[in-house]
Design an enzyme around this catalytic site. Structure first.
Site, PDB file in Angstrom:
ATOM      1  CE  LYS A  52      -6.841   1.897 -25.783  1.00  0.00           C
ATOM      2  NZ  LYS A  52      -7.078   2.743 -24.789  1.00  0.00           N
TER       3      LYS A  52
ATOM      4  CB  THR B 166      -4.368   3.662 -22.176  1.00  0.00           C
ATOM      5  OG1 THR B 166      -4.381   3.676 -23.703  1.00  0.00           O
ATOM      6  CG2 THR B 166      -5.898   4.011 -21.834  1.00  0.00           C
TER       7      THR B 166
ATOM      8  NE  ARG C  27      -6.903  -3.611 -19.904  1.00  0.00           N
ATOM      9  CZ  ARG C  27      -7.026  -3.664 -21.078  1.00  0.00           C
ATOM     10  NH1 ARG C  27      -6.379  -4.573 -22.001  1.00  0.00           N
ATOM     11  NH2 ARG C  27      -7.962  -2.632 -21.548  1.00  0.00           N
TER      12      ARG C  27
ATOM     13  CE1 TYR D 114      -4.357   0.551  -0.452  1.00  0.00           C
ATOM     14  CE2 TYR D 114      -4.247  -1.396   0.873  1.00  0.00           C
ATOM     15  CZ  TYR D 114      -5.043  -0.332   0.138  1.00  0.00           C
ATOM     16  OH  TYR D 114      -6.247  -0.603  -0.101  1.00  0.00           O
TER      17      TYR D 114
ATOM     18  CD  GLU E 222      -4.668   4.739   0.799  1.00  0.00           C
ATOM     19  OE1 GLU E 222      -4.544   5.219   1.837  1.00  0.00           O
ATOM     20  OE2 GLU E 222      -5.813   4.437   0.363  1.00  0.00           O
TER      21      GLU E 222
ATOM     22  CG  ASP F 108      -7.708  10.243 -24.660  1.00  0.00           C
ATOM     23  OD1 ASP F 108      -6.742   9.607 -24.752  1.00  0.00           O
ATOM     24  OD2 ASP F 108      -8.921   9.792 -24.063  1.00  0.00           O
TER      25      ASP F 108
HETATM   26  N1  DSN Z   1     -11.844   0.471 -25.250  1.00  0.00           N
HETATM   27  C1  DSN Z   1     -10.808   1.299 -25.973  1.00  0.00           C
HETATM   28  C2  DSN Z   1     -10.611   1.371 -27.369  1.00  0.00           C
HETATM   29  O1  DSN Z   1     -10.722   0.129 -27.803  1.00  0.00           O
HETATM   30  O2  DSN Z   1     -10.280   1.985 -27.987  1.00  0.00           O
HETATM   31  C3  DSN Z   1     -10.823   2.735 -25.608  1.00  0.00           C
HETATM   32  O3  DSN Z   1     -10.744   2.732 -24.191  1.00  0.00           O
END
Ligand code: DSN
Length: 412
Positions: free
Chosen positions: A220, A217, A226, A45, A47, A191
């Site tokens: 990707k 994120t 993730r 933990y 925080e 984003d």
């Molecule tokens: N679900 C993702 C995508 O496939 O683009 C975005 O969060």
């Protein structure tokens, strides 16, 4: 009972090994990312932030979080980072809450036109908490018309303009967005979730140079675990963002995930990663051109990044849902996707979205993607011919055999 879970994980590993993965938001992480994410750091933990924690024993997780921040700020050439968001949605929520009051106006691209659920869809917290208005893409080209965005921004005077998308295959001009945001006195948020890896490799304009704040994120094209991430050059903004992430909307950070993010950031600074991203983009062009040659209609008529949006309704008179299911039968995974001005619903759709990031990680080259394009075209045009589908399944297996992955990873 525990064995049952590992049996399922092993089955999922085999599914990943034995299918062509074309979901544009997925990738295959390195074994070092897996190792860090599966580490004993999950027990801790922490925080708070490095040197300002609410728990003892944080000496090593402080080192991990500091390294993650050091690497990612270097990678994107930016001053400040918050590496704690558990997801991209959480990162977006943190930025909205840091910079806006409930009911404030935001200008973004809608989900239907290529944006994201958290860019103001009514079913998401974003569309409920703030007043989103949307710019659309041009009817003919399906591309962003910056003059139209500017006109709308000047008329509506939003407090924040959001650039970035989940299903837009063209370059986005962040410099132009900044100019628009400055003209109407709005913050610019980007984003970059889908293209973060391509940006990291220097193959797309870097939004950190233009935006007040950038979210992404890490899983990707960036090929990490993730998770979410927030970047900015503005000291006041990072202070607000940090307070909003913790204690505002999250509790303890996932230190094992932050370690895996640090591994991914380090990997993204290598020459191999740049070469990989060049191949991701080249492979997307080849897949796109092959489908076009086979008579398929591609939204925007091409691609500049890792993804391709195919209008399957106009091409082969199938819905996106049907196309996704038929491709699944021969071992190709993709997702149904809305296309601009789609008359259907998100559960049916008129399109499918294809991406090249995951299979490029497996080593698929331009010849392999040419073959994948031909297989997809033949499959969707002959979807009721069992003999043809069986033959295509064998062709899928043949390419996969050339490019094994996770051979040393076992859950048995
Ligand atoms: N679900 C993702 C995508 O496939 O683009 C975005 O969060």
């Amino acid at each position: 009972m525990v064995e049952e879970i590992f049996e399922i994980i092993e089955k999922e590993k085999k599914r990943q090994q034995n299918t062509i993965e074309l979901i544009a938001s997925e990738n295959f992480v390195s074994e070092n990312v897996l190792k860090a994410q599966g580490s004993i750091l999950t027990n801790k933990y922490a925080e708070g932030y490095p040197a300002k924690r609410y728990y003892g024993g944080c000496v090593h997780v402080d080192e991990i979080e500091n390294k993650a921040i050091e690497y990612v700020t270097k990678l994107f050439g930016v001053r400040y980072a918050n590496v704690q968001p558990h997801s991209g949605s959480g990162a977006n929520m943190a930025v909205y809450r840091a910079l806006l009051n409930p009911g404030d106006k935001v200008l973004s691209m809608s989900l239907d036109e290529g944006g994201h659920l958290t860019h103001g869809h009514q079913m998401s917290f974003s569309g409920n908490d703030y007043k989103f208005i949307h710019y659309t893409v041009e009817k003919e080209t399906c591309q962003i018309n910056y003059d139209e965005v500017r006109k709308l921004a000047m008329k509506e005077k939003p407090k924040l303009i959001l650039a970035g998308a989940s299903a837009y295959s063209r370059k986005i001009d962040f410099a132009e967005f900044r100019d628009i945001a400055r003209s109407c006195g709005a913050y610019l948020m980007v984003d970059m979730a889908h293209i973060a890896g391509i940006v990291a490799a220097g193959l797309h304009q870097n939004p950190c140079k233009y935006a007040d704040v950038v979210t992404t994120t890490t899983h990707k094209t960036l090929r990490g675990p993730r998770g979410g991430l927030i970047l900015t050059n503005n000291e006041q903004i990072i202070k607000k963002v940090n307070k909003t992430v913790f204690p505002g909307i999250q509790g303890g950070p996932l230190m094992h995930v932050i370690a895996a993010k640090a591994v991914c950031f380090a990997e993204a600074m290598t020459d191999e990663f740049i070469e990989y991203q060049k191949n991701v983009v080249k492979n997307a062009k080849v897949l796109c051109d092959t489908l076009k040659m086979e008579g398929f209609k591609i939204i925007t008529n091409g691609t500049d990044n890792h993804l391709i949006l195919v209008d399957v309704k106009k091409s082969v008179n199938l819905t996106g849902k049907e196309a996704e299911e038929i491709l699944d039968e021969i071992g190709i995974t993709c997702n149904k996707n809305m296309i601009p001005n789609d008359p259907t619903t998100p559960f049916i759709t008129s399109g499918i979205r294809l991406g090249t990031a995951a299979m490029t990680t497996r080593g698929f080259d331009q010849n392999d993607f040419r073959e994948v394009g031909k297989i997809i075209a033949t499959c969707l045009s002959n979807n009721d011919n069992k003999k043809i589908l069986d033959d295509l399944k064998l062709r899928v297996e043949k390419i996969l055999e050339k490019h094994p992955i996770y051979e040393g990873v076992s859950y048995e």
